[in-house]
Design a protein around this motif. Structure first.
Motif, mmCIF file in Angstrom:
data_model
loop_
_atom_site.group_PDB
_atom_site.id
_atom_site.type_symbol
_atom_site.label_atom_id
_atom_site.label_comp_id
_atom_site.label_asym_id
_atom_site.label_seq_id
_atom_site.Cartn_x
_atom_site.Cartn_y
_atom_site.Cartn_z
ATOM 1 N N ARG A 67 0.924 -1.156 0.077
ATOM 2 C CA ARG A 67 -0.110 0.029 -0.052
ATOM 3 C C ARG A 67 0.842 1.524 0.039
ATOM 4 O O ARG A 67 0.228 2.361 -0.301
ATOM 5 C CB ARG A 67 -0.779 -0.092 1.451
ATOM 6 C CG ARG A 67 -2.041 -0.805 0.978
ATOM 7 C CD ARG A 67 -2.843 -0.837 2.228
ATOM 8 N NE ARG A 67 -3.541 0.454 2.359
ATOM 9 C CZ ARG A 67 -3.760 1.059 3.405
ATOM 10 N NH1 ARG A 67 -3.486 0.917 4.649
ATOM 11 N NH2 ARG A 67 -4.506 2.257 3.364
ATOM 12 N N SER A 68 1.820 1.297 0.617
ATOM 13 C CA SER A 68 2.898 2.215 0.593
ATOM 14 C C SER A 68 3.398 2.843 -0.835
ATOM 15 O O SER A 68 4.146 3.985 -0.914
ATOM 16 C CB SER A 68 4.104 2.028 1.645
ATOM 17 O OG SER A 68 5.151 1.102 0.768
ATOM 18 N N LEU A 69 3.400 1.849 -1.830
ATOM 19 C CA LEU A 69 3.696 2.363 -3.339
ATOM 20 C C LEU A 69 2.484 3.003 -3.935
ATOM 21 O O LEU A 69 1.830 2.333 -4.069
ATOM 22 C CB LEU A 69 4.306 1.169 -3.999
ATOM 23 C CG LEU A 69 5.551 0.257 -3.222
ATOM 24 C CD1 LEU A 69 5.639 -0.933 -4.124
ATOM 25 C CD2 LEU A 69 6.607 1.215 -3.424
ATOM 26 N N PRO A 70 3.053 4.087 -4.436
ATOM 27 C CA PRO A 70 1.832 4.843 -5.488
ATOM 28 C C PRO A 70 1.720 3.901 -6.381
ATOM 29 O O PRO A 70 2.719 3.102 -6.942
ATOM 30 C CB PRO A 70 2.477 6.285 -5.895
ATOM 31 C CG PRO A 70 3.620 6.531 -4.655
ATOM 32 C CD PRO A 70 3.877 5.103 -4.354
ATOM 33 N N PHE A 71 0.351 3.822 -6.979
ATOM 34 C CA PHE A 71 0.083 2.695 -7.985
ATOM 35 C C PHE A 71 1.058 2.817 -9.113
ATOM 36 O O PHE A 71 1.342 1.618 -9.886
ATOM 37 C CB PHE A 71 -1.324 2.713 -8.410
ATOM 38 C CG PHE A 71 -1.843 1.795 -9.481
ATOM 39 C CD1 PHE A 71 -1.723 0.558 -9.266
ATOM 40 C CD2 PHE A 71 -2.014 2.230 -10.958
ATOM 41 C CE1 PHE A 71 -2.321 -0.511 -10.044
ATOM 42 C CE2 PHE A 71 -2.303 1.310 -11.795
ATOM 43 C CZ PHE A 71 -2.368 0.055 -11.287
ATOM 44 N N LEU A 72 1.284 4.004 -9.792
ATOM 45 C CA LEU A 72 2.160 4.059 -10.980
ATOM 46 C C LEU A 72 3.359 3.192 -10.726
ATOM 47 O O LEU A 72 4.041 2.723 -11.519
ATOM 48 C CB LEU A 72 2.299 5.443 -11.515
ATOM 49 C CG LEU A 72 2.637 5.647 -12.784
ATOM 50 C CD1 LEU A 72 1.972 5.229 -13.707
ATOM 51 C CD2 LEU A 72 2.834 7.298 -12.899
ATOM 52 N N LEU A 78 5.966 -3.889 -11.366
ATOM 53 C CA LEU A 78 5.382 -5.159 -11.718
ATOM 54 C C LEU A 78 5.385 -5.649 -12.995
ATOM 55 O O LEU A 78 5.353 -6.776 -13.398
ATOM 56 C CB LEU A 78 3.930 -5.239 -11.177
ATOM 57 C CG LEU A 78 3.407 -5.258 -9.909
ATOM 58 C CD1 LEU A 78 1.894 -4.896 -9.629
ATOM 59 C CD2 LEU A 78 3.811 -6.395 -9.288
ATOM 60 N N ILE A 79 6.032 -4.702 -14.040
ATOM 61 C CA ILE A 79 6.014 -5.154 -15.408
ATOM 62 C C ILE A 79 6.697 -6.301 -15.702
ATOM 63 O O ILE A 79 6.393 -7.204 -16.296
ATOM 64 C CB ILE A 79 6.527 -3.850 -16.245
ATOM 65 C CG1 ILE A 79 5.432 -2.748 -16.142
ATOM 66 C CG2 ILE A 79 6.954 -4.359 -17.506
ATOM 67 C CD1 ILE A 79 5.822 -1.457 -16.891
ATOM 68 N N PRO A 80 8.075 -6.339 -15.023
ATOM 69 C CA PRO A 80 8.620 -7.719 -15.361
ATOM 70 C C PRO A 80 8.294 -9.053 -14.799
ATOM 71 O O PRO A 80 8.017 -9.968 -15.631
ATOM 72 C CB PRO A 80 10.094 -7.364 -14.529
ATOM 73 C CG PRO A 80 10.226 -5.984 -14.391
ATOM 74 C CD PRO A 80 8.801 -5.512 -14.211
ATOM 75 N N ILE A 158 -14.426 2.487 -7.204
ATOM 76 C CA ILE A 158 -13.971 3.805 -7.754
ATOM 77 C C ILE A 158 -12.523 4.094 -7.806
ATOM 78 O O ILE A 158 -11.956 4.690 -8.868
ATOM 79 C CB ILE A 158 -14.559 4.817 -6.907
ATOM 80 C CG1 ILE A 158 -16.142 4.811 -6.916
ATOM 81 C CG2 ILE A 158 -14.317 6.288 -7.225
ATOM 82 C CD1 ILE A 158 -16.949 5.565 -6.000
ATOM 83 N N SER A 159 -11.794 3.544 -6.813
ATOM 84 C CA SER A 159 -10.413 3.824 -6.713
ATOM 85 C C SER A 159 -9.693 3.096 -7.862
ATOM 86 O O SER A 159 -8.876 3.461 -8.676
ATOM 87 C CB SER A 159 -9.692 3.274 -5.623
ATOM 88 O OG SER A 159 -10.249 3.979 -4.539
ATOM 89 N N LEU A 160 -10.217 1.835 -8.225
ATOM 90 C CA LEU A 160 -9.837 0.993 -9.091
ATOM 91 C C LEU A 160 -9.775 1.606 -10.636
ATOM 92 O O LEU A 160 -9.127 1.323 -11.710
ATOM 93 C CB LEU A 160 -10.297 -0.453 -9.143
ATOM 94 C CG LEU A 160 -9.704 -1.234 -8.173
ATOM 95 C CD1 LEU A 160 -10.526 -2.460 -8.179
ATOM 96 C CD2 LEU A 160 -8.000 -1.554 -8.537
ATOM 97 N N ILE A 161 -10.903 2.323 -10.897
ATOM 98 C CA ILE A 161 -11.345 2.961 -12.160
ATOM 99 C C ILE A 161 -10.267 3.928 -12.263
ATOM 100 O O ILE A 161 -9.864 4.321 -13.452
ATOM 101 C CB ILE A 161 -12.733 3.736 -12.143
ATOM 102 C CG1 ILE A 161 -13.851 2.450 -12.048
ATOM 103 C CG2 ILE A 161 -12.963 4.610 -13.189
ATOM 104 C CD1 ILE A 161 -15.344 2.988 -11.946
ATOM 105 N N GLY A 162 -10.033 4.671 -11.298
ATOM 106 C CA GLY A 162 -8.773 5.848 -11.328
ATOM 107 C C GLY A 162 -7.430 5.200 -11.764
ATOM 108 O O GLY A 162 -6.929 5.664 -12.506
ATOM 109 N N TYR A 163 -7.233 3.911 -11.092
ATOM 110 C CA TYR A 163 -5.933 3.156 -11.275
ATOM 111 C C TYR A 163 -5.848 2.654 -12.630
ATOM 112 O O TYR A 163 -4.717 2.819 -13.263
ATOM 113 C CB TYR A 163 -5.739 2.001 -10.235
ATOM 114 C CG TYR A 163 -5.549 2.349 -8.929
ATOM 115 C CD1 TYR A 163 -5.232 3.775 -8.713
ATOM 116 C CD2 TYR A 163 -5.511 1.714 -8.014
ATOM 117 C CE1 TYR A 163 -5.039 4.160 -7.058
ATOM 118 C CE2 TYR A 163 -5.490 1.769 -6.398
ATOM 119 C CZ TYR A 163 -5.115 3.118 -6.093
ATOM 120 O OH TYR A 163 -4.894 3.654 -4.924
#
Length: 219
Positions: A67-72, A78-80, A158-163
């Motif tokens: 949770r401490s990591l901003p989603f971006l 996580l890409i690799p 709602i948060s996931l829509i933003g993510y």
């Protein structure tokens, strides 16, 4: 104006579908696994059940770390891993995986807070009758926590829509991808305006439905 209409006509439907798929998968995964983690956190910290400081600390650390990591930033990290799992991370499936990983700890804390609102006196009464833990969870904890639980699901969606819009910044599809590729990169301001309006309407509708459902199950 004609260019905006043409872009929306050709691409909006697919973009919406990609967003719904990503958000839908992430919501299901987040709610199921997040609820499981929330129960572990709740049961291991409450004196009425099975207090276990070590388990609670370890699970809490993992949840807080993600949770401490901003989603971006989490998405880039996580890409690799996503590439290892499915080959191409720049797809709606890759976006769904990233959203799911972000949703699990997010919803875990929400569900834990919902469980913590349950009246301890009610739980003590249920335990005093000799009810096993499974029945206490199913017939006391969940029914009492349900209004807050529903509001937590709505907040998560709602948060996931933003993510999901952020997922579009790496070209993984969805309305965010449409906004970046056409609204921003090609200077089609009308596309951006249309997507903003659509998001506002969508979020308002989801919030309205969630509030009505929570009100109906409030004891």
């Amino acid at each position: 104006m004609n260019g905006t209409v043409e872009i929306l006509r050709e691409h909006l439907g697919q973009a919406l579908w990609d967003t719904f798929v990503m958000v839908g998968i992430a919501t299901v995964v987040g709610v199921v696994l997040g609820t499981a983690l929330a129960l572990v956190l709740y049961l291991t910290e409450t004196r009425l059940f099975t207090p276990n400081r070590v388990v609670n600390a370890v699970v809490g650390f993992v949840v807080n770390a993600i949770r401490s990591l901003p989603f971006l930033i989490l998405l880039v990290v996580l890409i690799p891993l996503i590439a290892l799992l499915i080959g191409d991370p720049y797809t709606p499936t890759g976006g769904a995986i990233a959203l799911s990983i972000a949703a699990v700890p997010f919803f875990a804390r929400i569900a834990q807070s919902a469980f913590a609102e349950v009246d301890p006196g009610l739980l003590e009464a249920a335990i005093a009758t000799g009810a096993p833990l499974r029945q206490v969870i199913a017939r006391a904890i969940f029914p009492q926590a349900l209004p807050s639980f529903i509001r937590g699901v709505v907040l998560t969606v709602i948060s996931l829509i933003g993510y999901s819009a952020m997922v579009g910044t790496i070209g993984a599809g969805g309305i965010g991808d449409l906004a970046i590729q056409y609204g921003y990169n090609r200077y089609e301001t009308g596309v951006l305006v249309a997507i903003v309006v659509l998001l506002v309407v969508l979020v308002q509708a989801i919030q309205w439905i969630g509030d009505r459902l929570a009100a109906r199950v409030t004891h």
